[in-house]
Design an enzyme around this catalytic site. Structure first.
Site, PDB file in Angstrom:
ATOM      1  N   TYR A 109       0.865  -1.177   0.000  1.00 19.28           N
ATOM      2  CA  TYR A 109       0.000   0.000   0.000  1.00 19.28           C
ATOM      3  C   TYR A 109       0.900   1.224   0.000  1.00 19.28           C
ATOM      4  O   TYR A 109       1.885   1.280   0.738  1.00 19.28           O
ATOM      5  CB  TYR A 109      -0.876   0.013   1.264  1.00 19.28           C
ATOM      6  CG  TYR A 109      -1.666   1.290   1.431  1.00 19.28           C
ATOM      7  CD1 TYR A 109      -2.990   1.378   0.999  1.00 19.28           C
ATOM      8  CD2 TYR A 109      -1.088   2.421   2.004  1.00 19.28           C
ATOM      9  CE1 TYR A 109      -3.703   2.556   1.131  1.00 19.28           C
ATOM     10  CE2 TYR A 109      -1.797   3.603   2.136  1.00 19.28           C
ATOM     11  CZ  TYR A 109      -3.103   3.662   1.693  1.00 19.28           C
ATOM     12  OH  TYR A 109      -3.807   4.828   1.824  1.00 19.28           O
ATOM     13  N   GLU A 197      -4.096   7.396  -3.376  1.00 17.45           N
ATOM     14  CA  GLU A 197      -4.024   6.068  -2.768  1.00 17.45           C
ATOM     15  C   GLU A 197      -3.715   5.040  -3.843  1.00 17.45           C
ATOM     16  O   GLU A 197      -4.410   4.970  -4.858  1.00 17.45           O
ATOM     17  CB  GLU A 197      -5.361   5.747  -2.095  1.00 17.45           C
ATOM     18  CG  GLU A 197      -5.269   4.498  -1.244  1.00 17.45           C
ATOM     19  CD  GLU A 197      -6.539   4.252  -0.451  1.00 17.45           C
ATOM     20  OE1 GLU A 197      -6.532   4.506   0.764  1.00 17.45           O
ATOM     21  OE2 GLU A 197      -7.523   3.808  -1.054  1.00 17.45           O
TER      22      GLU A 197
END
Ligand code: ADP
Ligand code: MG
Length: 390
Positions: A109, A197
Site C-alpha cells: 500500500y 491512494e
C-alpha cells in the site's frame, strides 16, 4: 473533487509513475478493441466508479480471451455496483478500464494525504497491500509507516529510505522504490492533490514497482489552477442536488434524517445539526446559505431541501450579522411564493433587526411558519414538528 482510476493513471503515467498499459471503454466493442490493442492473453476489466472495494464487489475481473473481455464488459457496463464505499444504493457503471494483466509478486500500500495534525503532506506505506487500509489502521497501526514531508524541503532520499526500510525491502529494490515514491510526491504537489491512494502497489516478478490501482482527490480551492483536472470532473458521480447547490454558491450535503436545515455559516450549520441530534432528531442535510442570504438564495435553499422527500420539517436558523434578519424574513416570505413549502418551517432569526424580522413573519400570517425564541427552542420545535407532534 475526485477522479476515476483511468484518469489518475493517465496523470501518473505523465509523471513517470509506472502503471500497467490500459484503455478506457464505454461499450463492449471498445473493450474488445482495447484488449486487441494491448495484445497478450491476460486482461483485467475494471468498473470505473468513484469508490473503492470494486474487486470484492465483482467490479474487477480477469479475462483470458477476447470473448471473455466482451462478456465481462457487457456484464459490468450499465450495472449498479454496490461496494462498501458506495452506500447501499450503489453506483452505475458507465465505463470500464481494460488493462494488461500484471504479474503480481507482492502487494503493498502506498498513499499520500494532507495531515492536518503535522500540517504537512504525509506519505504512508504498508506491507498490507490489497487490504482495506482503514482496517489495517484500526487493528495493526504499527504496520503503517508514515513520513511527513515538509514542502519547503521536498521529498528527500531519507524519506524514501524510511518507508523502504519499514516495508523490509531488500537493498537492491530500495533505489527503484525511492524513484517511484519521489515521482508520486511530484504528482501530489504539482496537481494540488489532497489524497492519493495506490492499493495495491505491486512488485512484479522482474522487480518493478507498479501502481495497480489509483485513486486521487484534489483540493477544490486549487482547482482553478488546473483546467486539465477540472475537465476530468465526472458530474454523474456526484450528488445532483449538491451540484445544483454549488451553482448558486450554496454548500449542501445530503444526509439521512428528516429535519431540513437552512443555516448561514458552516460553523452554525454544524452546531445546528448537533443540537437537532441532541433533541432526538436527525438532520436531513447540511446547508450553508452563505453570508448574503438573499431572497433568491433562501428560495433556492427551500427548493433544495424539499427535493428530499424524507424532509418533514425545516429549521431555518440564521444569525444576522452582516445579513440583516429583516431581509432574511422577507426572503422566507418571497421563497414561500416561489416554492411551495408544504412542511412546518421553524424560524429562529437572531442578531441585527431580529425584532423587525419577527414582526414581518408574524404579520404575514403564514400558518406553517413557527417562530422560535432561541437555538434550543428552535431545535426542539423542529424535531417535534418532524415527528408530527406540533
Ligand atoms: P478496488 O480497490 O476497487 O477493489 P483494485 O484496482 O485494487 O480495485 O483491484 C482489485 C484487485 O484486483 C487488486 O487488488 C488486484 O489483486 C487485482 N487487479 C487489479 N488490476 C489488476 C491488473 N492489472 N492485473 C492483475 N490483477 C489486477
Ligand atoms: Mg484497490
Amino acid at each position: 473533487m475526485n477522479i476515476h482510476e483511468y484518469q489518475a493513471k493517465e496523470i501518473f503515467r505523465s509523471y513517470g509513475v509506472p502503471v500497467p498499459r490500459g484503455y478506457v471503454a464505454f461499450t463492449p466493442d471498445e473493450a474488445v478493441k482495447a484488449a486487441e490493442e494491448l495484445g497478450g492473453n491476460l486482461w483485467v476489466v475494471k468498473a470505473q466508479i468513484h469508490a473503492g472495494g470494486r474487486g470484492k464487489a465483482g467490479g474487477v475481473k480477469l479475462a483470458r480471451s477476447l470473448d471473455e473481455v466482451r462478456e465481462i464488459a457487457l456484464q459490468l457496463l450499465g450495472m449498479t455496483l454496490v461496494t462498501h464505499q458506495t452506500g447501499p444504493e450503489g453506483k452505475k457503471v458507465e465505463k470500464v478500464y481494460v488493462e494488461e494483466g500484471a504479474d503480481i509478486q507482492k502487494e503493498y500500500y502506498l498513499g499520500m494525504v494532507l495531515d492536518r495534525a503535522s500540517e504537512m503532506p504525509v506519505m504512508m506505506a504498508s506491507t498490507e497491500g490489497g487490504m482495506e487500509i482503514e482496517e489495517v489502521a484500526a487493528k495493526t497501526p504499527e504496520k503503517i509507516i508514515k513520513v511527513a514531508i515538509d514542502p519547503a524541503i521536498g521529498f528527500q532520499g531519507f524519506h524514501g529510505r524510511k518507508l523502504a526500510f519499514g516495508l523490509g525491502l531488500p537493498k537492491e529494490e530500495i533505489g527503484t522504490f525511492i524513484k517511484f515514491a519521489k515521482a508520486l510526491y511530484d504528482v501530489y504537489m504539482d496537481k494540488d492533490a489532497n489524497m492519493i491512494e495506490i492499493n495495491p502497489l505491486i512488485k512484479t516478478g522482474s522487480g518493478e514497482f507498479i501502481a495497480l490501482d489509483a485513486k486521487m482527490g484534489f483540493d477544490d480551492n486549487a482547482l482553478y489552477r488546473h483546467p486539465d483536472i477540472q475537465e476530468m470532473r465526472d458530474l454523474s458521480e456526484e450528488d445532483p442536488v449538491e451540484v445544483e447547490a454549488a451553482k448558486y454558491g450554496l454548500s449542501y450535503v445530503n444526509l439521512d434524517g428528516n429535519v431540513g436545515c437552512m443555516v448561514n455559516g458552516a460553523g452554525l450549520a454544524m452546531a445546528t445539526m448537533d443540537i437537532i441530534k441532541h433533541e432526538g432528531g436527525e438532520p436531513a442535510n447540511f446547508l450553508d446559505v452563505g453570508g448574503g442570504a438573499s431572497p433568491e438564495t433562501v428560495a433556492k435553499g427551500f427548493e433544495l431541501i424539499l427535493q428530499d422527500k424524507n424532509v418533514k420539517s425545516i429549521f431555518v436558523n440564521i444569525f444576522g450579522g452582516i445579513v440583516r434578519c429583516d431581509r432574511v424574513a422577507n426572503g422566507i416570505l418571497e421563497a414561500t411564493k416561489i416554492t411551495e413549502v408544504n412542511v412546518p418551517v421553524v424560524v429562529r432569526l437572531d442578531g441585527t433587526n431580529a425584532d423587525i424580522a419577527a414582526d414581518i413573519l408574524k404579520n404575514a400570517g403564514i400558518k406553517n411558519i413557527i417562530s422560535a425564541t432561541d437555538l434550543e427552542d428552535g431545535a426542539k420545535k423542529a424535531v417535534a414538528a418532524a415527528k408530527g407532534e406540533l
